[in-house]
Write a protein that holds these residues in place. Structure first.
Motif, short mmCIF file in Angstrom:
data_model
loop_
_atom_site.label_atom_id
_atom_site.label_comp_id
_atom_site.label_asym_id
_atom_site.label_seq_id
_atom_site.Cartn_x
_atom_site.Cartn_y
_atom_site.Cartn_z
N TYR A 20 0.80 -1.23 0.00
CA TYR A 20 0.00 0.00 0.00
C TYR A 20 0.83 1.28 0.00
CZ TYR A 20 -3.64 -3.33 1.29
OH TYR A 20 -4.50 -4.40 1.30
N GLY A 21 2.15 1.16 0.10
CA GLY A 21 2.97 2.35 0.22
C GLY A 21 3.31 3.01 -1.10
N SER A 22 3.84 4.20 -1.00
CA SER A 22 4.34 4.92 -2.18
C SER A 22 5.71 4.36 -2.55
CB SER A 22 4.45 6.41 -1.89
OG SER A 22 5.45 6.63 -0.89
N GLN B 287 12.60 3.95 0.82
CA GLN B 287 13.17 4.43 2.08
C GLN B 287 13.30 3.33 3.12
OE1 GLN B 287 10.90 7.57 3.90
NE2 GLN B 287 12.28 7.76 5.67
N TRP B 288 12.27 2.46 3.20
CA TRP B 288 12.21 1.54 4.32
C TRP B 288 12.48 0.08 3.99
CZ3 TRP B 288 12.60 3.67 8.78
CH2 TRP B 288 12.04 4.92 9.03
N LEU B 289 11.99 -0.43 2.90
CA LEU B 289 12.02 -1.89 2.69
C LEU B 289 13.43 -2.49 2.61
CD1 LEU B 289 8.97 -2.48 0.31
CD2 LEU B 289 9.13 -2.81 2.79
N PRO B 290 14.38 -1.88 1.90
CA PRO B 290 15.72 -2.50 1.89
C PRO B 290 16.35 -2.59 3.27
CG PRO B 290 15.49 -0.94 0.07
CD PRO B 290 14.30 -0.74 0.96
N ARG B 291 16.19 -1.56 4.07
CA ARG B 291 16.76 -1.58 5.43
C ARG B 291 16.03 -2.58 6.31
NH1 ARG B 291 16.31 3.38 8.36
NH2 ARG B 291 17.89 2.44 9.72
N MET B 292 14.73 -2.70 6.13
CA MET B 292 13.97 -3.66 6.92
C MET B 292 14.30 -5.09 6.51
SD MET B 292 10.28 -1.68 7.06
CE MET B 292 9.52 -2.73 8.32
N ILE C 89 -10.72 4.64 7.32
CA ILE C 89 -9.52 4.14 7.98
C ILE C 89 -8.38 4.13 6.98
CG2 ILE C 89 -8.45 2.05 8.96
CD1 ILE C 89 -11.16 1.48 10.29
N THR C 90 -7.21 4.55 7.43
CA THR C 90 -6.03 4.56 6.59
C THR C 90 -4.81 4.24 7.44
OG1 THR C 90 -4.86 5.81 4.86
CG2 THR C 90 -5.47 7.01 6.87
N GLY C 91 -3.66 4.09 6.77
CA GLY C 91 -2.43 3.76 7.46
C GLY C 91 -1.39 4.85 7.29
N PHE C 92 -0.48 4.92 8.26
CA PHE C 92 0.62 5.88 8.24
C PHE C 92 1.92 5.17 8.61
CE2 PHE C 92 -3.14 8.36 9.21
CZ PHE C 92 -3.02 9.49 8.41
N VAL C 93 3.01 5.59 8.00
CA VAL C 93 4.33 5.14 8.42
C VAL C 93 4.87 6.18 9.40
CG1 VAL C 93 6.65 4.51 7.69
CG2 VAL C 93 4.70 4.01 6.21
N PRO D 20 -0.59 5.61 0.57
CA PRO D 20 -1.56 6.09 -0.41
C PRO D 20 -2.54 5.02 -0.88
CG PRO D 20 0.60 5.88 -1.41
CD PRO D 20 0.79 5.70 0.06
N GLY D 21 -2.16 3.74 -0.82
CA GLY D 21 -3.06 2.69 -1.30
C GLY D 21 -3.95 2.10 -0.24
N ALA D 22 -3.81 2.54 1.01
CA ALA D 22 -4.56 1.95 2.12
C ALA D 22 -5.85 2.72 2.34
CB ALA D 22 -3.73 1.96 3.40
#
Length: 387
Positions: A110-112, A118-123, A185-189, A230-232
């Motif tokens: 659901y993310g941009s 920014q986040w997935l490679p480090r995670m 309802i939506t999500g935030f990082v 943005p997709g949530a």
């Protein structure tokens, strides 16, 4: 004697690649979890950050996701990794499930593109640990009743509310937080170092003691517009993440059950009473046979769901069938194995009581047994019994 899974030679149903992946995870657990996990459990603390980096090296964080440094393995291979991890400890598998199937999956799905980069490679590397903020102090099985809210303030958002029982929160760098906005309802990082975020670790747990659990409190936390996923849109977004995590639990619970049963088989083969090994008594063999039977059935169910997932046809109610059955039966196996060890069954020298205590949490999180019964009942009847 044979090991518990070996009874029906179920590993013959796996590809060479799947077996190799599972074996690599088992070696990691044998080397880095088993020698220490009893102490982690007793002390209520595990080296989660260090462990995450080792798990990342093997590609276990977000293993079933593609791109952004993720391994992109099959659903079956990912499930097998959950089995092997939970054979070590449910808390270790929970670390992987929350990181990959909840926090990373939410961003991946659901993310941009900016959030993903920014986040997935480090995670995936275990350099950043994420958590998933859905459950609230007064809203567990009914996430639609959430009271956490985000309101617009110019181009920004102001986030307020409390999330409870959040795995990885005390060691996390970011949280995927679900909140109610005017449109739904939506999500935030949310980076957990933001002003207004408070993380309180939950202590005195009797279960999942080798896992970090916390409370997240948000007091008018200012977030840029780019923090929103943005997709949530709507409750289906977080529920789809829960389906991902529940699939891993279907396999993971089998790992705890297998470890209990293998331990019990070894124990009764050497423990003597009335002049012969406990393994030679009819009541002992009846217990072992019944437990092995349920373990084989659970494995076949998990494998079937994995094949459906790899074919792209797995449905949420099918995952509910797996979660309901396999966790329930795994807990029964752990409790029965405890009886075979007698007084030694409660000793930390053996893993059985630890697994049994952990499975009490697994039974409840990602949907209680009652919730999954109602999901299945709704599919069978076409009627919702939730309200």
């Amino acid at each position: 004697m044979t090991d518990a899974i070996g009874l029906l030679a179920l590993e013959s149903l796996l590809s060479a690649e799947e077996r190799a992946f599972a074996d690599s995870v088992r070696r990691l657990v044998d080397d880095q979890v088993r020698p220490h996990v009893a102490e982690w459990y007793e002390n209520g603390r595990a080296p989660v950050r260090e462990l995450a980096r080792e798990l990342g090296k093997l590609g276990l964080l977000g293993a079933h996701l593609t791109g952004y440094g993720c391994a992109g393995v099959s659903a079956v291979a990912y499930g097998l990794s959950c089995l092997e991890l939970e054979a070590g400890d449910s808390g270790v598998r929970s670390l992987v499930s929350v990181q990959g199937s909840l926090a990373m999956f939410a961003i991946w799905k659901y993310g941009s593109e900016e959030q993903k980069q920014q986040w997935l490679p480090r995670m995936a590397a275990g350099e950043a640990i994420g958590c998933f903020g859905l459950t609230e102090p007064d809203h567990g099985s009914d996430p639609a009743g959430m009271t956490t809210r985000a309101v617009r303030d110019g181009d920004d958002w102001l986030l307020s509310g409390t999330k409870m029982w959040i795995t990885n929160a005390p060691v996390g760098e970011l949280a995927v937080v679900w909140a109610r906005i005017e449109e739904g309802i939506t999500g935030f990082v949310v980076p957990l170092a933001e002003p207004g975020v408070t993380v309180n670790e939950i202590h005195h747990k009797m279960s999942l003691r080798a896992s970090a659990t916390g409370e997240l409190v948000f007091d008018n936390v200012r977030l840029p517009a780019s923090a929103q996923l943005p997709g949530a849109r709507g409750l289906k977004a977080p529920l789809s993440c829960l389906t991902e995590a529940r699939y891993g639990i279907v396999w993971g619970a089998l790992g705890a059950a297998r470890d209990c049963l293998d331990t019990a088989i070894r124990y009764v083969g050497t423990r003597e009473q009335f002049g012969r090994p406990l393994a030679g008594f009819q009541l002992t063999q009846a217990k072992l046979a019944d437990m092995a039977l349920e373990l084989q059935k659970g494995y076949l169910l998990a494998l079937h769901l994995g094949r459906l997932a790899d074919a792209g046809t797995l449905q949420p109610e099918q995952v509910s069938v797996g979660k309901l059955n396999n966790v329930r039966e795994a807990l029964k196996i752990a409790r029965t194995c405890r009886t075979l060890l007698g007084a030694n069954g409660i000793s930390g020298e053996y893993p059985i009581m630890r697994h049994a205590n952990n499975l009490e949490s697994v039974l409840t999180y990602e949907g209680t047994s009652e919730v999954h019964q109602l999901v299945i009942g709704q599919k069978l009847t076409g009627l919702s019994a939730f309200a």
